[in-house]
Write a protein that holds these residues in place. Structure first.
Motif, short mmCIF file in Angstrom:
data_model
loop_
_atom_site.label_atom_id
_atom_site.label_comp_id
_atom_site.label_asym_id
_atom_site.label_seq_id
_atom_site.Cartn_x
_atom_site.Cartn_y
_atom_site.Cartn_z
N GLY A 129 42.06 -19.84 -1.57
CA GLY A 129 42.83 -19.53 -2.77
C GLY A 129 41.98 -19.27 -4.00
N ASN A 130 40.66 -19.33 -3.87
CA ASN A 130 39.79 -19.02 -5.01
C ASN A 130 39.56 -17.52 -5.08
OD1 ASN A 130 39.55 -21.73 -5.46
ND2 ASN A 130 37.64 -21.95 -4.33
N ALA A 131 39.71 -16.94 -6.25
CA ALA A 131 39.51 -15.50 -6.40
C ALA A 131 38.02 -15.19 -6.40
CB ALA A 131 40.13 -15.03 -7.71
N PHE A 132 37.70 -13.93 -6.08
CA PHE A 132 36.31 -13.48 -6.17
C PHE A 132 35.90 -13.48 -7.65
CE2 PHE A 132 37.68 -11.55 -2.14
CZ PHE A 132 36.67 -12.04 -1.31
N PRO A 133 34.61 -13.72 -7.94
CA PRO A 133 34.18 -13.82 -9.34
C PRO A 133 34.38 -12.51 -10.09
CG PRO A 133 32.28 -13.79 -7.85
CD PRO A 133 33.50 -13.93 -6.99
N SER A 178 29.21 -15.06 1.45
CA SER A 178 29.18 -16.46 0.99
C SER A 178 30.49 -16.85 0.32
CB SER A 178 28.03 -16.66 0.00
OG SER A 178 28.33 -16.07 -1.26
N LEU A 179 31.28 -15.85 -0.07
CA LEU A 179 32.52 -16.10 -0.81
C LEU A 179 33.76 -16.11 0.07
CD1 LEU A 179 31.74 -13.66 -3.75
CD2 LEU A 179 31.52 -16.15 -3.81
N LEU A 180 33.61 -15.61 1.30
CA LEU A 180 34.79 -15.43 2.16
C LEU A 180 35.55 -16.72 2.38
CD1 LEU A 180 34.07 -12.86 4.99
CD2 LEU A 180 35.55 -12.66 3.00
N SER A 181 34.84 -17.79 2.70
CA SER A 181 35.54 -19.05 2.99
C SER A 181 36.23 -19.60 1.74
CB SER A 181 34.56 -20.09 3.53
OG SER A 181 33.53 -20.32 2.59
N LYS A 182 35.59 -19.36 0.57
CA LYS A 182 36.18 -19.83 -0.68
C LYS A 182 37.46 -19.05 -1.01
CE LYS A 182 31.63 -21.00 -2.50
NZ LYS A 182 30.56 -20.59 -3.42
N SER A 183 37.42 -17.73 -0.77
CA SER A 183 38.60 -16.91 -1.10
C SER A 183 39.77 -17.26 -0.19
CB SER A 183 38.27 -15.41 -1.01
OG SER A 183 38.01 -15.04 0.32
N ASP A 184 39.45 -17.69 1.04
CA ASP A 184 40.51 -18.10 1.96
C ASP A 184 41.24 -19.34 1.45
OD1 ASP A 184 39.89 -16.06 3.63
OD2 ASP A 184 38.66 -17.24 5.00
N TYR A 237 24.37 -14.91 6.53
CA TYR A 237 25.65 -15.31 7.11
C TYR A 237 25.99 -14.54 8.39
CZ TYR A 237 26.13 -17.66 2.66
OH TYR A 237 25.90 -18.48 1.58
N LEU A 238 25.08 -13.66 8.81
CA LEU A 238 25.27 -12.94 10.08
C LEU A 238 24.60 -13.76 11.18
CD1 LEU A 238 24.53 -9.27 8.95
CD2 LEU A 238 26.76 -10.37 9.21
N LYS A 239 25.39 -14.35 12.04
CA LYS A 239 24.87 -15.33 12.97
C LYS A 239 23.80 -14.79 13.91
CE LYS A 239 28.92 -18.34 12.90
NZ LYS A 239 30.10 -18.82 13.63
N ILE A 240 23.97 -13.55 14.38
CA ILE A 240 23.00 -13.06 15.38
C ILE A 240 22.09 -11.97 14.82
CG2 ILE A 240 24.36 -13.70 17.40
CD1 ILE A 240 25.33 -10.80 17.55
N SER A 241 21.96 -11.92 13.51
CA SER A 241 21.05 -10.94 12.92
C SER A 241 19.61 -11.44 13.00
CB SER A 241 21.42 -10.69 11.46
OG SER A 241 20.44 -9.89 10.86
#
Length: 334
Positions: free
Chosen positions: A75-79, A67-73, A16-20
């Motif tokens: 309203g979904n909690a982290f697992p 991978s979870l950042l967009s989901k948490s935004d 998920y790091l675009k320029i890595s």
């Protein structure tokens, strides 16, 4: 289970790091992973995070934080089963990600964890979150990239400090990170030392096929300082317990008595090109060995799935020769 560290435990954050440039989301990585797919793990199959997760009864390894950042935004909690913050190329120091923003250093990983902590408190309430975290495993696998970077030809750090000074500041920085994790609920830590980094194929390739004993010597010194620091930290931090897993001893045994473990190749990588398959990394046009189970190293830095599995088995149930003051299984029961 909350995972912090480098490519030995990264399960895909760097994807998920675009320029890595430090990614493993292409073949031949994952050739032995379920579905034969590359996932961002620097391995032919599963890595240490996967095997520890299996041992503690999790269905899968904790997912990558990014991978979870967009989901948490949304309203979904982290697992509740945990999150991985590990990033290939990461070190203890911030400076490890300056080249092409290639990784998430430990300090930044811990900052990401504080956001997950706040999310847990919001989801469960403060008391229940603290209780949940007190029973969770905080796995920290870091330091190899710092040491390898120090002993790299032309290293800026080596011009500024002696190896002893460098190790001292590594230990201090790690201590600060562990204390910050404790401030946010961490109580049970699984912490690995540094392996025999001087014996990885890329180091041998630069050293007439022999181990870089200077890098190994300082890895041992770092490990000794780490054990001393952890003993002191346990008496300093309320409720802290830990298992220090001695990766150096385990991998040295692989290299010195390979037949005991069923290995026949301890110098060369399985995947790569050139001398010891260590002059070109494991990329799609590289070749790879047909029998991964007899190799200690998958690519020019990382162990094979089988070598990793044996290490985790040893750290989980091993004697004090391999894990102190308790093994991982005893830590969970504490």
């Amino acid at each position: 289970m909350y995972v912090f560290g480098d490519s030995l435990v990264d399960v895909g954050n760097n994807n998920y790091l675009k320029i890595s440039l430090v990614k493993a989301d292409f073949p031949h990585n994952g050739v032995d992973f379920p579905g034969k797919k590359s996932t961002g793990r620097f391995s032919n199959g599963k890595n240490a995070a996967d095997f520890i997760a299996e041992k503690v009864g999790l269905v899968t390894s904790p997912p990558p934080y990014l991978s979870l950042l967009s989901k948490s935004d949304k309203g979904n909690a982290f697992p509740i089963t945990g999150v991985s913050f590990a990033s290939a190329g990461a070190g203890i120091f911030n400076g490890r990600d300056e080249l092409l923003r290639q990784s998430i250093p430990l300090t930044e990983q811990v900052e990401h964890y504080t956001k997950v902590y706040e999310d847990l408190v919001q989801e469960l309430g403060s008391a229940a979150a603290q209780d949940h975290l007190s029973k969770s495993l905080f796995t920290v696998v870091i330091g190899s990239n710092d040491v390898l970077g120090f002993f790299k030809p032309g290293s800026d750090q080596a011009k500024k400090t002696t190896p002893q000074q460098f190790i001292d500041i590594m230990i201090l920085a790690l201590k600060i990170a562990l204390k910050r994790m404790h401030d946010f609920g961490a109580r049970k830590y699984v912490i690995t030392g540094i392996g025999a980094v001087g014996c990885c194929p890329t180091q041998r390739n630069h050293n007439k096929d022999e181990c870089n004993e200077e890098a190994n010597t300082w890895s041992v010194k770092y490990n000794e300082a780490l054990k001393t620091m952890l003993q002191g930290l346990k008496s300093e931090l309320k409720g802290m317990d830990y298992s220090y897993a001695d990766v150096y001893t385990v991998f040295t045994r692989f290299i010195e008595t390979p037949s005991t473990f069923g290995f026949t190749e301890v110098k060369s990588a399985c995947c790569g090109l050139g001398n010891l398959k260590a002059q070109v990394p494991c990329v799609p046009f590289s070749t790879y060995c047909s029998n991964r189970s007899n190799h200690v190293f998958w690519d020019f830095y990382h162990p094979t799935e089988r070598a990793t599995r044996i290490f985790v088995d040893t750290a989980f149930l091993g004697t004090q020769q391999f894990a102190v003051p308790v093994n991982i299984n005893q830590l969970i029961a504490a």
